[in-house]
Design an enzyme around this catalytic site. Structure first.
Site, PDB file in Angstrom:
ATOM      1  N   CYS A  42       0.829  -1.216   0.000  1.00  5.19           N
ATOM      2  CA  CYS A  42       0.000   0.000   0.000  1.00  5.19           C
ATOM      3  C   CYS A  42       0.865   1.269   0.000  1.00  5.19           C
ATOM      4  CB  CYS A  42      -0.922   0.016   1.222  1.00  5.19           C
ATOM      5  SG  CYS A  42      -1.728  -1.557   1.501  1.00  5.19           S
ATOM      6  N   VAL A  79       6.526 -23.090  -3.810  1.00  4.77           N
ATOM      7  CA  VAL A  79       5.756 -24.338  -3.702  1.00  4.77           C
ATOM      8  C   VAL A  79       5.154 -24.617  -5.069  1.00  4.77           C
ATOM      9  CG1 VAL A  79       3.783 -25.448  -2.594  1.00  4.77           C
ATOM     10  CG2 VAL A  79       5.324 -23.998  -1.248  1.00  4.77           C
ATOM     11  N   ASP A 281      -5.296 -12.099  -0.733  1.00  6.23           N
ATOM     12  CA  ASP A 281      -5.762 -11.707  -2.068  1.00  6.23           C
ATOM     13  C   ASP A 281      -6.081 -12.882  -2.987  1.00  6.23           C
ATOM     14  OD1 ASP A 281      -5.501  -9.101  -1.331  1.00  6.23           O
ATOM     15  OD2 ASP A 281      -4.042  -8.553  -2.863  1.00  6.23           O
TER      16      ASP A 281
HETATM   17  C1  LIG Z   1       0.239  -0.384  -5.148  1.00  4.34           C
HETATM   18  C2  LIG Z   1      -0.720  -1.034  -4.183  1.00  4.34           C
HETATM   19  C3  LIG Z   1      -1.417  -0.247  -3.287  1.00  4.34           C
HETATM   20  C4  LIG Z   1      -2.310  -0.848  -2.386  1.00  4.34           C
HETATM   21  N1  LIG Z   1      -2.995  -0.038  -1.513  1.00  4.34           N
HETATM   22  C5  LIG Z   1      -3.847  -0.603  -0.626  1.00  4.34           C
HETATM   23  C6  LIG Z   1      -4.546   0.208   0.321  1.00  4.34           C
HETATM   24  O1  LIG Z   1      -4.370   1.435   0.370  1.00  4.34           O
HETATM   25  N2  LIG Z   1      -5.398  -0.413   1.191  1.00  4.34           N
HETATM   26  C7  LIG Z   1      -5.594  -1.774   1.174  1.00  4.34           C
HETATM   27  O2  LIG Z   1      -6.366  -2.275   1.999  1.00  4.34           O
HETATM   28  N3  LIG Z   1      -4.946  -2.558   0.280  1.00  4.34           N
HETATM   29  C8  LIG Z   1      -4.085  -2.017  -0.614  1.00  4.34           C
HETATM   30  N4  LIG Z   1      -3.402  -2.813  -1.510  1.00  4.34           N
HETATM   31  C9  LIG Z   1      -3.661  -4.286  -1.507  1.00  4.34           C
HETATM   32  C10 LIG Z   1      -2.787  -5.006  -0.503  1.00  4.34           C
HETATM   33  O3  LIG Z   1      -1.446  -4.689  -0.706  1.00  4.34           O
HETATM   34  C11 LIG Z   1      -3.020  -6.511  -0.648  1.00  4.34           C
HETATM   35  O4  LIG Z   1      -4.376  -6.745  -0.338  1.00  4.34           O
HETATM   36  C12 LIG Z   1      -2.151  -7.347   0.261  1.00  4.34           C
HETATM   37  O5  LIG Z   1      -0.796  -7.147  -0.021  1.00  4.34           O
HETATM   38  C13 LIG Z   1      -2.468  -8.826   0.054  1.00  4.34           C
HETATM   39  O6  LIG Z   1      -1.599  -9.591   0.827  1.00  4.34           O
HETATM   40  P1  LIG Z   1      -1.465 -11.156   0.566  1.00  4.34           P
HETATM   41  O7  LIG Z   1      -0.581 -11.672   1.655  1.00  4.34           O
HETATM   42  O8  LIG Z   1      -2.781 -11.776   0.374  1.00  4.34           O
HETATM   43  O9  LIG Z   1      -0.781 -11.293  -0.859  1.00  4.34           O
HETATM   44  P2  LIG Z   1       0.592 -10.788  -1.516  1.00  4.34           P
HETATM   45  O10 LIG Z   1       1.017  -9.482  -0.934  1.00  4.34           O
HETATM   46  O11 LIG Z   1       0.338 -10.851  -2.984  1.00  4.34           O
HETATM   47  O12 LIG Z   1       1.631 -11.904  -1.092  1.00  4.34           O
HETATM   48  C14 LIG Z   1       1.576 -13.199  -1.562  1.00  4.34           C
HETATM   49  C15 LIG Z   1       2.979 -13.778  -1.497  1.00  4.34           C
HETATM   50  O13 LIG Z   1       2.929 -15.140  -1.882  1.00  4.34           O
HETATM   51  C16 LIG Z   1       4.114 -15.463  -2.581  1.00  4.34           C
HETATM   52  N5  LIG Z   1       3.854 -16.654  -3.396  1.00  4.34           N
HETATM   53  C17 LIG Z   1       2.972 -16.771  -4.412  1.00  4.34           C
HETATM   54  N6  LIG Z   1       2.992 -18.034  -4.918  1.00  4.34           N
HETATM   55  C18 LIG Z   1       3.889 -18.726  -4.191  1.00  4.34           C
HETATM   56  C19 LIG Z   1       4.351 -20.059  -4.235  1.00  4.34           C
HETATM   57  N7  LIG Z   1       3.842 -20.939  -5.093  1.00  4.34           N
HETATM   58  N8  LIG Z   1       5.322 -20.439  -3.376  1.00  4.34           N
HETATM   59  C20 LIG Z   1       5.826 -19.556  -2.469  1.00  4.34           C
HETATM   60  N9  LIG Z   1       5.417 -18.267  -2.383  1.00  4.34           N
HETATM   61  C21 LIG Z   1       4.449 -17.848  -3.227  1.00  4.34           C
HETATM   62  C22 LIG Z   1       4.384 -14.235  -3.410  1.00  4.34           C
HETATM   63  O14 LIG Z   1       5.751 -14.168  -3.773  1.00  4.34           O
HETATM   64  C23 LIG Z   1       3.959 -13.110  -2.454  1.00  4.34           C
HETATM   65  O15 LIG Z   1       5.053 -12.608  -1.745  1.00  4.34           O
HETATM   66  C24 LIG Z   1      -2.495  -2.251  -2.401  1.00  4.34           C
HETATM   67  C25 LIG Z   1      -1.783  -3.044  -3.314  1.00  4.34           C
HETATM   68  C26 LIG Z   1      -0.891  -2.444  -4.192  1.00  4.34           C
HETATM   69  C27 LIG Z   1      -0.122  -3.307  -5.149  1.00  4.34           C
END
Ligand SMILES: Cc1cc2nc3c(=O)[nH]c(=O)nc-3n(C[C@H](O)[C@H](O)[C@H](O)COP(=O)(O)OP(=O)(O)OC[C@H]3O[C@@H](n4cnc5c(N)ncnc54)[C@H](O)[C@@H]3O)c2cc1C
Length: 443
Positions: A42, A79, A281
């Site tokens: 974010c 994975v 996500d």
């Molecule tokens: C520019 C930007 C601005 C944002 N602003 C906001 C905001 O203001 N407010 C808000 O609420 N949300 C915001 N978001 C959304 C927020 O960042 C995401 O909702 C959050 O990061 C999701 O986290 P996550 O852990 O689900 O996934 P991710 O952050 O996508 O992490 C998933 C991880 O899994 C790893 N992975 C994937 N597949 C594998 C595999 N097979 N083996 C091992 N590792 C793997 C990836 O490398 C990654 O590091 C923003 C996103 C972006 C890009």
């Protein structure tokens, strides 16, 4: 008890920390395919816009901090397969290229989302980016420091596209936003609100609506963006056309998903496969107002469901209460927030509804910084219970949405807002806040 987590950002890291506190003796191991943990994406638009310079400010916990708490972190480990019968995963060590197996008692899929990359000609040219992780942010920032990079095109006018456009303008770039739909933020806000946002954007950038980007021109580096309506100079391009769940490899193992690949879980965060959980996500969330599974990929949901799943994998029983889709953004001079359902979403859900739209001011006129505010509330035509709300304007607009979120969460009616005891002091509001007025004029 052995807990394996795939993905080490918002959802995976929250889950690991909570599992550790809940089950001090459990083995907790995270596999992360990148070299980064606990990263808050974010902050990226603000990092790129030079609001701060140290990228480490976006990291909440280092690998060393996890290790200190007895959580093993395996960076650069992807994975690549799950065998649900033998409760085994196959992992590729991206440094050595070697594969190995590991087993789990409980498994969390927290693999996030990937940017949608529309098929566009010459996409491989340099200086064309998407923005998802720290490496994207560092690469974009590096290119933008070159003073020869003057014209930047942003493809897509959703949250990320508009936040990055503001940062680019603050870096004195000429910014052109090209949006396929007829409005900005079309999935999140209704037209009364996007009209206000668009009017403000046009004071700072060229905004093209209903225009389709087809590809790019350039030798090695992009020089132009080609659309169905024209050819525009571009020294750099940022594609911000949304994200999709990173769930492809889990389709084969029979995990239930929405049509877009968002993994479906129950309120404990469990998938339909025994001992396999999902959060962040890559999952769908239950919407408290529409009572349907929706895809709202935000840090708010990723952190909350991650924490809940962490507790449940470690033997707890904590139910996710659902989302109401509360979110906000700042774009140039406008703060905008929304919660509950938009008018479009209420129509789709076939709920009988009424709306009230109010234009007012954020605070008293004799305090500097008075600006216009617009609020749109949607409520049930029969019960008058509030179903959704959106607010846009100057300072203080976005946080008013949290009041509406509380009202929707608690099933309050629009009429209850009329006399609700909101604060008043001249720098913050007026004796009758815009939400009091909305309640009193709602028919
Ligand atoms: C520019 C930007 C601005 C944002 N602003 C906001 C905001 O203001 N407010 C808000 O609420 N949300 C915001 N978001 C959304 C927020 O960042 C995401 O909702 C959050 O990061 C999701 O986290 P996550 O852990 O689900 O996934 P991710 O952050 O996508 O992490 C998933 C991880 O899994 C790893 N992975 C994937 N597949 C594998 C595999 N097979 N083996 C091992 N590792 C793997 C990836 O490398 C990654 O590091 C923003 C996103 C972006 C890009």
């Amino acid at each position: 008890m052995k807990i394996i987590i795939i993905g080490a950002q918002a959802a995976g890291a929250s889950a690991a920390a909570k599992a550790r506190r809940t089950a001090p003796d459990a083995t907790i191991r995270i596999y992360e395919k990148s070299d980064i943990v606990s990263f808050g994406a974010c902050g990226l638009p603000y990092f790129i816009g030079d609001n701060f310079t140290d990228p480490n400010e976006m990291i909440s916990r280092t690998p060393e901090q996890f290790q200190k708490d007895g959580i093993e972190i395996k960076l650069l480990h992807e994975v690549i397969n799950i065998d649900i019968n033998s409760k085994k995963i196959t992992v590729k060590d991206l440094r050595s290229g070697q594969n190995f197996d590991d087993n789990y008692d409980k498994l969390l899929i927290a693999v996030g989302a990937n940017p949608i990359n529309p098929i566009l000609s010459n996409r491989q040219l340099k200086n064309i980016f998407t923005l998802r992780d720290l490496h994207d942010g560092l690469a974009i920032k590096k290119v933008l420091t070159n003073p020869d990079i003057k014209n930047v095109v942003v493809v897509g006018a959703g949250y990320i596209g508009l936040e990055i456009a503001e940062s680019l303008v603050s870096l004195k770039k000429n910014v052109r936003i090209i949006q396929l739909d007829e409005r900005v933020l079309i999935e999140s806000f209704d037209q009364q609100i996007t009209d206000v946002i668009e009017e403000n954007i046009k004071q700072y950038c060229d905004l093209h609506l209903q225009e389709r980007v087809q590809g790019f021109e350039g030798e090695h580096i992009v020089t132009h963006v080609i659309t169905n309506k024209g050819l525009y100079p571009a020294d750099a391009v940022i594609i911000a056309t949304g994200v999709k769940p990173n769930s492809d490899i889990y389709k084969n193992i029979g995990i239930n998903m929405l049509g877009n690949g968002a993994i479906i879980t129950d309120s404990l965060g469990q998938t339909n496969i025994a001992d396999v959980y999902a959060a962040g996500d890559c999952v769908a969330l239950n919407h408290r107002v529409s009572q349907s599974m929706v895809y709202i990929p935000l840090a708010t949901g990723a952190n909350k469901l991650g924490k809940i799943v962490g507790e449940n994998m470690a033997g707890g029983h904590y139910e996710y209460p659902g989302t109401i889709g509360t979110s906000a953004l700042k774009t140039f001079d406008i703060e905008a927030g929304r919660t509950g359902l938009t008018e479009n979403e209420v129509k789709k859900a076939q709920i009988p509804y009424k709306i009230v739209v109010v234009k007012d001011k954020n605070h008293s006129n004799y305090v500097a910084g008075q600006t216009s505010v617009i609020a749109k509330l949607i409520y049930h035509a029969d019960t008058r219970v509030i179903l959704g709300g959106q607010i846009a304007g100057g300072s203080g607009s976005a946080l008013r949405v949290n009041t509406l979120a509380t009202a929707i969460w608690s099933h309050l009616s629009i009429d209850e807002l009329t006399m609700m005891d909101f604060l008043y002091a001249p720098p913050f509001s007026r004796p009758w806040d815009i939400l009091n007025i909305a309640g009193s004029i709602a028919k």
